[in-house]
Each structure stands twice: as C-alpha cells, then as structure tokens.
Design an enzyme around this catalytic site. Structure first.
Site, PDB file in Angstrom:
ATOM      1  N   ARG A 169       0.715  -1.105   0.015  1.00  0.00           N
ATOM      2  CA  ARG A 169       0.010  -0.015  -0.016  1.00  0.00           C
ATOM      3  C   ARG A 169       0.934   1.113  -0.221  1.00  0.00           C
ATOM      4  NH1 ARG A 169      -3.344  -2.921  -1.521  1.00  0.00           N
ATOM      5  NH2 ARG A 169      -5.256  -3.200  -0.486  1.00  0.00           N
TER       6      ARG A 169
ATOM      7  N   HIS B 252      -1.444  -0.209  -9.695  1.00  0.00           N
ATOM      8  CA  HIS B 252      -2.033  -1.046  -8.901  1.00  0.00           C
ATOM      9  C   HIS B 252      -2.385  -2.305  -9.390  1.00  0.00           C
ATOM     10  CE1 HIS B 252      -4.026  -1.467  -4.451  1.00  0.00           C
ATOM     11  NE2 HIS B 252      -4.037  -2.816  -5.373  1.00  0.00           N
TER      12      HIS B 252
HETATM   13  P1  NDP Z   1      -1.348 -11.470   5.086  1.00  0.00           P
HETATM   14  O1  NDP Z   1      -2.287 -11.069   6.182  1.00  0.00           O
HETATM   15  O2  NDP Z   1      -1.448 -12.968   4.530  1.00  0.00           O
HETATM   16  O3  NDP Z   1       0.105 -11.490   5.589  1.00  0.00           O
HETATM   17  C1  NDP Z   1       0.634 -10.422   6.094  1.00  0.00           C
HETATM   18  C2  NDP Z   1       1.847 -10.634   6.522  1.00  0.00           C
HETATM   19  O4  NDP Z   1       2.364  -9.332   7.257  1.00  0.00           O
HETATM   20  C3  NDP Z   1       2.013 -11.582   7.598  1.00  0.00           C
HETATM   21  O5  NDP Z   1       3.153 -12.404   7.329  1.00  0.00           O
HETATM   22  C4  NDP Z   1       2.099 -10.896   8.843  1.00  0.00           C
HETATM   23  O6  NDP Z   1       2.796 -11.301  10.187  1.00  0.00           O
HETATM   24  C5  NDP Z   1       2.774  -9.653   8.567  1.00  0.00           C
HETATM   25  N1  NDP Z   1       2.851  -8.379   9.237  1.00  0.00           N
HETATM   26  C6  NDP Z   1       1.519  -7.789   9.597  1.00  0.00           C
HETATM   27  N2  NDP Z   1       1.857  -6.715  10.518  1.00  0.00           N
HETATM   28  C7  NDP Z   1       3.134  -6.769  10.704  1.00  0.00           C
HETATM   29  C8  NDP Z   1       3.762  -6.123  11.641  1.00  0.00           C
HETATM   30  N3  NDP Z   1       3.390  -5.131  12.266  1.00  0.00           N
HETATM   31  N4  NDP Z   1       5.230  -6.243  11.660  1.00  0.00           N
HETATM   32  C9  NDP Z   1       5.702  -7.263  10.936  1.00  0.00           C
HETATM   33  N5  NDP Z   1       4.968  -8.198   9.995  1.00  0.00           N
HETATM   34  C10 NDP Z   1       3.482  -7.668  10.075  1.00  0.00           C
HETATM   35  O7  NDP Z   1      -1.480 -10.582   3.724  1.00  0.00           O
HETATM   36  P2  NDP Z   1      -1.116 -11.005   2.109  1.00  0.00           P
HETATM   37  O8  NDP Z   1       0.000 -11.710   2.134  1.00  0.00           O
HETATM   38  O9  NDP Z   1      -2.723 -11.744   1.473  1.00  0.00           O
HETATM   39  O10 NDP Z   1      -1.237  -9.790   1.441  1.00  0.00           O
HETATM   40  C11 NDP Z   1      -0.377  -8.499   1.897  1.00  0.00           C
HETATM   41  C12 NDP Z   1      -0.900  -7.141   1.269  1.00  0.00           C
HETATM   42  O11 NDP Z   1      -0.562  -7.205  -0.064  1.00  0.00           O
HETATM   43  C13 NDP Z   1      -2.213  -6.762   1.647  1.00  0.00           C
HETATM   44  O12 NDP Z   1      -2.831  -6.485   2.847  1.00  0.00           O
HETATM   45  C14 NDP Z   1      -2.477  -5.797   0.263  1.00  0.00           C
HETATM   46  O13 NDP Z   1      -2.301  -4.527   1.057  1.00  0.00           O
HETATM   47  C15 NDP Z   1      -1.279  -5.986  -0.667  1.00  0.00           C
HETATM   48  N6  NDP Z   1      -1.759  -6.478  -1.617  1.00  0.00           N
HETATM   49  C16 NDP Z   1      -1.479  -5.843  -2.827  1.00  0.00           C
HETATM   50  C17 NDP Z   1      -1.834  -5.874  -4.202  1.00  0.00           C
HETATM   51  C18 NDP Z   1      -1.453  -5.410  -5.357  1.00  0.00           C
HETATM   52  O14 NDP Z   1      -2.060  -5.648  -6.657  1.00  0.00           O
HETATM   53  N7  NDP Z   1      -0.483  -4.575  -5.365  1.00  0.00           N
HETATM   54  C19 NDP Z   1      -2.795  -7.361  -4.252  1.00  0.00           C
HETATM   55  C20 NDP Z   1      -3.157  -8.034  -3.104  1.00  0.00           C
HETATM   56  C21 NDP Z   1      -2.624  -7.301  -1.993  1.00  0.00           C
HETATM   57  P3  NDP Z   1       2.361 -12.726  10.651  1.00  0.00           P
HETATM   58  O15 NDP Z   1       2.339 -13.925   9.897  1.00  0.00           O
HETATM   59  O16 NDP Z   1       3.298 -13.112  11.950  1.00  0.00           O
HETATM   60  O17 NDP Z   1       0.992 -12.582  11.196  1.00  0.00           O
HETATM   61  C1  OXD Z   2      -5.805  -6.143  -2.583  1.00  0.00           C
HETATM   62  C2  OXD Z   2      -5.359  -5.538  -3.830  1.00  0.00           C
HETATM   63  O1  OXD Z   2      -5.716  -5.976  -1.551  1.00  0.00           O
HETATM   64  O2  OXD Z   2      -5.622  -5.759  -4.933  1.00  0.00           O
HETATM   65  O3  OXD Z   2      -6.380  -7.415  -3.050  1.00  0.00           O
HETATM   66  O4  OXD Z   2      -4.625  -4.619  -3.644  1.00  0.00           O
END
Ligand code: NDP
Ligand code: OXD
Length: 308
Positions: free
Chosen positions: A223, A271
């Site tokens: 993001r 995006h």
């Molecule tokens: P998940 O919820 O599966 O994974 C999030 C990861 O971030 C976990 O490993 C979590 O740790 C870690 N995390 C969260 N908070 C913290 C913190 N404070 N400190 C350290 N690590 C942290 O999310 P996804 O992998 O499915 O997606 C990630 C992001 O990708 C989405 O939230 C979205 O914003 C973005 N996205 C972007 C897209 C694009 O097209 N650009 C498309 C899809 C998603 P833990 O494992 O320990 O809980």
């Molecule tokens: C998502 C994205 O969060 O597309 O899935 O950014």
C-alpha cells in the site's frame, strides 16, 4: 439466503451472475445508494461506504474482494460482523511474477541494455554476484511467502520479516519490532508485502529505508501508505537507493503532478501487481458461504485488533 454486492469501481453484474450460478439457492442483488435495501445475510464488497454498512445491520459476513482490508476496518462495523479477506485466489502467482520481474530487471540492468539497444550500442555490463543482492520480504503471509519462495528459486539470498516467528525453508526469518533493524541491514532489495495497519503505516521512511544496504532497491506492492514519499525521493536523490518499483500509492490514481511519475529511477505501475480474478474469487467466496451455512469454520477471517 440473500447476498448483496457493493463493488465500488468494479462492474457488479458479472459478479452477480457468477454468484447466482455458484449458489443457485441465494438471492443476489446489487446495492443502489439511496434505494431501499432488502436485509442480506452476506455482502461482497470493495471499499464500501459507511452508508452501505449502516443499511445492512444483519450481515453474517462481509467478503472483501481483495487481500487488503485497510479500506474496511476504519468503517464503523458491528463488533460481531466477520470480515473475510481473499486468500490468494490466484493473486500469489501474479505477485511472484511481478516481484521477480522487477527484481531481475534491476539486478540484470535490463534498463541499461534497453537504452543501449535504442542507441544502437553493443555493450556488456559486468555480471553481478547474487550474494551481493540479498532480497528482503516484509510480510510473510499468503503473498509474501509465495514471493519469498519464487525469489529463492532464482538463488538470491532471501530474508523475511513478519510479526510472529516463522520457519520457511530457504528464507532467513526475522520478526517483530526488535528484529526489524537486523532484517533491513541484510537487504539490498526490499519487497513490501505488509498489510496497511496503524503499526505499519509510514513504516518505510528515511530511518528504515536508510538502514538498507547502499544502492538498494525498493519494490512496493502493498500500500502507498507504508511509504513516506518525500523520504523515498530524498534517498533516491542522494544515491542511497538506486531505484524503486512502485505499484501502490497514497492517492490512486497517482495524481498527474506527482514527482514519482517522472523520476528517472522510479517505475510506476497502476496497482496491478496482483489483480483480483473474478472466477477464482467467486468460487472461494461461494465455498466459504456454503461452509458458514453448514456451521463450519472458514479461513481468512480478519482479526480487527491486528488490523489484517
Ligand atoms: P497476509 O495477511 O496473509 O500477510 C500479512 C503478513 O504481514 C504476515 O506475515 C504478518 O505477520 C505480517 N505483518 C503484519 N503486521 C506486521 C507488523 N506490524 N510487523 C511485521 N509483520 C507484520 O496478507 P497477504 O500476504 O495476503 O497480503 C499482503 C498485502 O498485499 C495486502 O494487505 C495488500 O495490502 C497487498 N496487496 C497488494 C496487491 C497489489 O496488486 N498491489 C494485491 C493484493 C494484496 P504474521 O505472519 O506474523 O501475522
Ligand atoms: C488487494 C489489492 O488488496 O488488490 O487485493 O490491492
């Protein structure tokens, strides 16, 4: 059972048709602002307004058609309402493609070769050592873990950082606030795949990005709110960072006068790193609704206290 759709910026009709086909017993309607709404059991949403939530107080679950729920959690939601994110649904392979493409483009200096070719120049660059290009993945969730494995397949050293401890073969795992500096110091390429939460907002500023190895590259696919734009520009301009590939921005579409557009070492994409795939998403949501109707547990329920 009734399902209602509120898909800002996405055409709802194909989703309505897909959900009707997947769940023939369900009535599926499209929310119309200002029109009376029949009470629904489930909602399928992307960035809905508060008025939509207020008009549907009886929802059992809110299905987000993306992985990131940062547009949902700031809304006033009934405390008992389950918020469910998309779990991969075809996004992780796209994310792996995008990140590996950006990484290899920087590492192999393909921009330089492209400029040479345009100038009719036949010139080689010295091969680089992978050992000098450790890649760090922030966020080792559904997408981050897949990306870490894909990067590892190209034999780069891979580090990862998450909130809780992890063990992933081939990845040196770091965790928590205490593990952040050590993680950053290891990285020449930083890939951001964190959710946007109060803890992670503005995390990529001059201090954290400044801890990366000199000549580092940022790939932000999570993001825009994670990055302090002015700090990124300052670190690129002073040469500490060699480049950035950015797919997400604080304001989207990226405003026409934003300096990222024309910066020589920034690549902007709109995006698009991992798009929501309609058929896969409908199948996943329909499967989860059927499970909830049977009283079975489902994966992908967001913890509002964690923010993801
Ligand atoms: P998940 O919820 O599966 O994974 C999030 C990861 O971030 C976990 O490993 C979590 O740790 C870690 N995390 C969260 N908070 C913290 C913190 N404070 N400190 C350290 N690590 C942290 O999310 P996804 O992998 O499915 O997606 C990630 C992001 O990708 C989405 O939230 C979205 O914003 C973005 N996205 C972007 C897209 C694009 O097209 N650009 C498309 C899809 C998603 P833990 O494992 O320990 O809980
Ligand atoms: C998502 C994205 O969060 O597309 O899935 O950014």
């Amino acid at each position: 059972m009734r399902i209602t759709l509120c898909l800002t910026a996405n055409k709802p009709e194909p989703w309505q048709a897909g959900l009707r086909a997947a769940l023939p017993q369900a009535d599926v309607d499209i929310w119309q602002p200002g029109a009376p709404a029949a009470p629904a059991d489930y909602a399928v949403v992307w960035a809905p307004p508060q008025a939509f939530i207020d008009a549907q107080p009886g929802l059992r679950a809110l299905f987000n058609i993306g992985a990131g729920v940062d547009a949902l959690l700031p809304l006033r939601l009934p405390p008992s309402l389950r918020v469910v994110r998309l779990d991969d649904a075809g996004m992780s392979v796209q994310m792996a493609e995008y990140v590996c493409h950006a990484l290899i483009r920087h590492f192999r200096e393909f921009d330089g070769y492209e400029a040479d070719a345009r100038a009719g120049r036949w010139s080689y660059r010295k091969p680089r050592e992978r050992a000098d290009w450790p890649v760090g993945i922030m966020g080792l969730g559904v997408l981050g873990e897949r990306v870490a494995r894909a990067v590892g397949a190209f034999e780069f050293p891979v580090h990862g950082w998450s909130r809780t401890p992890k063990r992933i073969e081939g990845v040196v795992c770091h965790h928590g606030a205490d593990g952040l500096d050590g993680f950053l110091a290891q990285c020449r390429v930083l890939v951001n795949l964190l959710p946007l939460t109060p803890e992670t907002e503005n995390l990529l500023d001059r201090h954290t990005l400044g801890r990366l190895q000199p000549g580092a590259v940022l790939i932000n696919v999570a993001r825009g709110g994670h990055v302090v734009d002015e700090d990124l520009l300052a670190l690129l301009d002073c040469g500490h960072l060699a480049g950035a590939t950015l797919d997400v921005f604080r304001t989207e579409p990226l405003p026409a006068d934003h300096p990222f557009w024309h910066h020589p070492r920034i690549t902007v994409t709109p995006h698009t790193a991992a798009r929501t795939l309609r058929a896969e998403s409908i199948a996943q949501i329909a499967h989860k609704i059927a499970a909830l109707e049977r009283g079975d547990p489902i994966a992908g329920v967001v913890d509002p206290a964690r923010g993801y």
